[in-house]
Design a protein around this motif. Structure first.
Motif, PDB file in Angstrom:
ATOM      1  N   LEU A 164       0.841  -1.195   0.000  1.00  9.18           N
ATOM      2  CA  LEU A 164       0.000   0.000   0.000  1.00  9.18           C
ATOM      3  C   LEU A 164       0.880   1.251   0.000  1.00  9.18           C
ATOM      4  O   LEU A 164       1.756   1.398   0.850  1.00  9.18           O
ATOM      5  CB  LEU A 164      -0.920  -0.001   1.212  1.00  9.18           C
ATOM      6  N   LEU A 165       0.608   2.131  -0.935  1.00 13.92           N
ATOM      7  CA  LEU A 165       1.375   3.372  -1.086  1.00 13.92           C
ATOM      8  C   LEU A 165       0.440   4.567  -1.115  1.00 13.92           C
ATOM      9  O   LEU A 165      -0.682   4.481  -1.632  1.00 13.92           O
ATOM     10  CB  LEU A 165       2.185   3.349  -2.390  1.00 13.92           C
ATOM     11  N   THR A 166       0.890   5.688  -0.591  1.00 17.12           N
ATOM     12  CA  THR A 166       0.131   6.911  -0.735  1.00 17.12           C
ATOM     13  C   THR A 166       0.203   7.365  -2.192  1.00 17.12           C
ATOM     14  O   THR A 166       0.994   6.851  -2.982  1.00 17.12           O
ATOM     15  CB  THR A 166       0.690   8.030   0.163  1.00 17.12           C
ATOM     16  N   TYR A 167      -0.597   8.350  -2.551  1.00 15.40           N
ATOM     17  CA  TYR A 167      -0.604   8.819  -3.936  1.00 15.40           C
ATOM     18  C   TYR A 167       0.751   9.392  -4.341  1.00 15.40           C
ATOM     19  O   TYR A 167       1.121   9.365  -5.505  1.00 15.40           O
ATOM     20  CB  TYR A 167      -1.692   9.873  -4.134  1.00 15.40           C
ATOM     21  N   SER A 168       1.514   9.881  -3.384  1.00 14.83           N
ATOM     22  CA  SER A 168       2.842  10.428  -3.678  1.00 14.83           C
ATOM     23  C   SER A 168       3.904   9.335  -3.769  1.00 14.83           C
ATOM     24  O   SER A 168       5.075   9.620  -4.000  1.00 14.83           O
ATOM     25  CB  SER A 168       3.237  11.458  -2.621  1.00 14.83           C
ATOM     26  N   GLY A 169       3.494   8.070  -3.567  1.00 16.61           N
ATOM     27  CA  GLY A 169       4.435   6.967  -3.687  1.00 16.61           C
ATOM     28  C   GLY A 169       5.137   6.589  -2.407  1.00 16.61           C
ATOM     29  O   GLY A 169       6.027   5.736  -2.400  1.00 16.61           O
ATOM     30  N   ARG A 170       4.744   7.183  -1.285  1.00 15.57           N
ATOM     31  CA  ARG A 170       5.356   6.872   0.001  1.00 15.57           C
ATOM     32  C   ARG A 170       4.660   5.678   0.650  1.00 15.57           C
ATOM     33  O   ARG A 170       3.462   5.451   0.431  1.00 15.57           O
ATOM     34  CB  ARG A 170       5.251   8.063   0.952  1.00 15.57           C
ATOM     35  N   PRO A 171       5.379   4.910   1.457  1.00 17.04           N
ATOM     36  CA  PRO A 171       4.721   3.854   2.229  1.00 17.04           C
ATOM     37  C   PRO A 171       3.716   4.470   3.206  1.00 17.04           C
ATOM     38  O   PRO A 171       3.864   5.625   3.626  1.00 17.04           O
ATOM     39  CB  PRO A 171       5.880   3.186   2.980  1.00 17.04           C
ATOM     40  N   LEU A 172       2.707   3.711   3.563  1.00 20.76           N
ATOM     41  CA  LEU A 172       1.758   4.200   4.561  1.00 20.76           C
ATOM     42  C   LEU A 172       2.464   4.435   5.893  1.00 20.76           C
ATOM     43  O   LEU A 172       3.499   3.841   6.177  1.00 20.76           O
ATOM     44  CB  LEU A 172       0.630   3.187   4.763  1.00 20.76           C
TER      45      LEU A 172
ATOM     46  N   PRO B 282       1.397   5.498  10.305  1.00 23.74           N
ATOM     47  CA  PRO B 282       0.264   5.413  11.241  1.00 23.74           C
ATOM     48  C   PRO B 282      -0.728   6.561  11.162  1.00 23.74           C
ATOM     49  O   PRO B 282      -1.946   6.339  11.146  1.00 23.74           O
ATOM     50  CB  PRO B 282       0.954   5.359  12.614  1.00 23.74           C
ATOM     51  N   VAL B 283      -0.242   7.807  11.128  1.00 21.05           N
ATOM     52  CA  VAL B 283      -1.156   8.958  11.102  1.00 21.05           C
ATOM     53  C   VAL B 283      -2.012   8.939   9.836  1.00 21.05           C
ATOM     54  O   VAL B 283      -3.192   9.289   9.865  1.00 21.05           O
ATOM     55  CB  VAL B 283      -0.361  10.274  11.207  1.00 21.05           C
ATOM     56  N   TYR B 284      -1.406   8.523   8.722  1.00 17.84           N
ATOM     57  CA  TYR B 284      -2.151   8.461   7.465  1.00 17.84           C
ATOM     58  C   TYR B 284      -3.310   7.479   7.595  1.00 17.84           C
ATOM     59  O   TYR B 284      -4.449   7.785   7.197  1.00 17.84           O
ATOM     60  CB  TYR B 284      -1.218   8.035   6.331  1.00 17.84           C
ATOM     61  N   VAL B 285      -3.040   6.300   8.139  1.00 15.77           N
ATOM     62  CA  VAL B 285      -4.083   5.284   8.298  1.00 15.77           C
ATOM     63  C   VAL B 285      -5.189   5.790   9.218  1.00 15.77           C
ATOM     64  O   VAL B 285      -6.385   5.645   8.924  1.00 15.77           O
ATOM     65  CB  VAL B 285      -3.481   3.974   8.844  1.00 15.77           C
ATOM     66  N   ASP B 286      -4.821   6.407  10.329  1.00 13.98           N
ATOM     67  CA  ASP B 286      -5.813   6.929  11.269  1.00 13.98           C
ATOM     68  C   ASP B 286      -6.687   7.990  10.611  1.00 13.98           C
ATOM     69  O   ASP B 286      -7.906   8.032  10.815  1.00 13.98           O
ATOM     70  CB  ASP B 286      -5.109   7.532  12.492  1.00 13.98           C
ATOM     71  N   ARG B 287      -6.051   8.860   9.822  1.00 15.63           N
ATOM     72  CA  ARG B 287      -6.790   9.919   9.133  1.00 15.63           C
ATOM     73  C   ARG B 287      -7.796   9.342   8.154  1.00 15.63           C
ATOM     74  O   ARG B 287      -8.936   9.821   8.053  1.00 15.63           O
ATOM     75  CB  ARG B 287      -5.809  10.838   8.393  1.00 15.63           C
ATOM     76  N   VAL B 288      -7.372   8.321   7.422  1.00 15.77           N
ATOM     77  CA  VAL B 288      -8.253   7.697   6.434  1.00 15.77           C
ATOM     78  C   VAL B 288      -9.479   7.089   7.113  1.00 15.77           C
ATOM     79  O   VAL B 288     -10.615   7.287   6.664  1.00 15.77           O
ATOM     80  CB  VAL B 288      -7.491   6.616   5.630  1.00 15.77           C
ATOM     81  N   ILE B 289      -9.261   6.358   8.192  1.00 15.66           N
ATOM     82  CA  ILE B 289     -10.370   5.701   8.878  1.00 15.66           C
ATOM     83  C   ILE B 289     -11.376   6.725   9.390  1.00 15.66           C
ATOM     84  O   ILE B 289     -12.595   6.575   9.222  1.00 15.66           O
ATOM     85  CB  ILE B 289      -9.843   4.827  10.026  1.00 15.66           C
ATOM     86  N   LYS B 290     -10.876   7.794  10.002  1.00 11.16           N
ATOM     87  CA  LYS B 290     -11.778   8.835  10.521  1.00 11.16           C
ATOM     88  C   LYS B 290     -12.537   9.501   9.388  1.00 11.16           C
ATOM     89  O   LYS B 290     -13.735   9.773   9.493  1.00 11.16           O
ATOM     90  CB  LYS B 290     -10.976   9.864  11.311  1.00 11.16           C
ATOM     91  N   LYS B 291     -11.847   9.792   8.293  1.00 12.50           N
ATOM     92  CA  LYS B 291     -12.483  10.474   7.156  1.00 12.50           C
ATOM     93  C   LYS B 291     -13.532   9.592   6.500  1.00 12.50           C
ATOM     94  O   LYS B 291     -14.639  10.044   6.210  1.00 12.50           O
ATOM     95  CB  LYS B 291     -11.415  10.862   6.129  1.00 12.50           C
TER      96      LYS B 291
END
Length: 246
Positions: free
Chosen positions: A219-227, A229-238
């Protein structure tokens, strides 16, 4: 000015980031303003345990600041005092004598099973026509996959983040997960989740030429970075915020 000298120290010697330097300066400016410190010669008289304690009470009561914010101020002041001690301006660090408030523990957010099921049902049949751009499609498929994978497999957030392309076996409908203590377990996947992962990987291959390497993060962010923790938490809340009954 002593504050300028200290900021230069944490920049050049401690290698603190620009954002951290801004935060530290803001804290010291706040303390200086509270005690009306306008001259470097005033610092030794304005930095003692009683005055630091009074400033702490001011932060907690007058401004109703959270304990984490108060502790940040005290940590910055303590670091500044250690710097002044090394410079021979203070004989000791008075902040060490000031009791700190305990950080309150945040209760975990719990999402009802019916709410997650509702989210998955509402987003199940999204096709390419439902997205305005390739970016929209990539992000939406990634976000849904994060929620779906965590919910359907029960894997930990850290395990999800650490998944590699080689972990996914579409032919056997399994995912190889590296857990605590470097223990490997094989998780069976539903047909639906396998299809979701495959559709997401189609988006990945459109955007990233070298993403098919087996050691590449799954799983990669749109910018190509690995996921992370904060990214995952943000996604779930959103993703789950707009779903009723949460």
């Amino acid at each position: 000015m002593l504050i300028d000298s200290y900021i230069d120290y944490i920049k050049s010697v401690r290698r603190y980031s620009g954002r951290t330097q801004e935060i530290y300066r803001s804290v010291l400016d706040s303390y200086a303003s509270w005690y009306d410190i306008t001259d470097d010669g005033q610092w030794p008289d304005k930095l003692n345990a009683a005055l630091v304690r009074s400033y702490e009470v001011h932060l907690m009561s007058d401004n109703s600041d959270q304990s984490s914010t108060v502790n940040l101020h005290l940590s910055v002041l303590s670091s500044f005092c250690r710097f002044l001690t090394r410079e021979g301006i203070l004989s000791s660090n008075p902040v060490r004598l000031v009791p700190r408030p305990k950080n309150s523990k945040r209760l975990p957010t719990v999402y009802k099973q019916s709410s997650v099921n509702s989210y998955l049902e509402q987003t199940r049949w999204l096709t390419e026509e439902d997205f305005g751009t390739d970016k929209d499609m990539y992000i939406k498929r990634l976000d849904r996959l994060i929620v779906s994978a965590l919910y359907q497999t029960g894997m930990r957030r850290s395990e999800l983040i650490s998944l590699r392309r080689s972990a996914f076996d579409p032919s056997r409908h399994t995912m190889r997960v590296l857990g605590k203590g470097d223990k490997v377990r094989i998780i069976p996947l539903t047909n639906e989740l396998c299809g979701e992962i495959s559709r997401y990987l189609e988006c990945v291959e459109r955007l990233f030429a070298d993403a098919s390497d087996k050691d590449t993060p799954l799983l990669l962010t749109y910018s190509g970075r690995p996921l992370y923790p904060v990214y995952v938490d943000r996604v779930i809340k959103k993703e789950l915020a707009a779903i009723p009954d949460i």
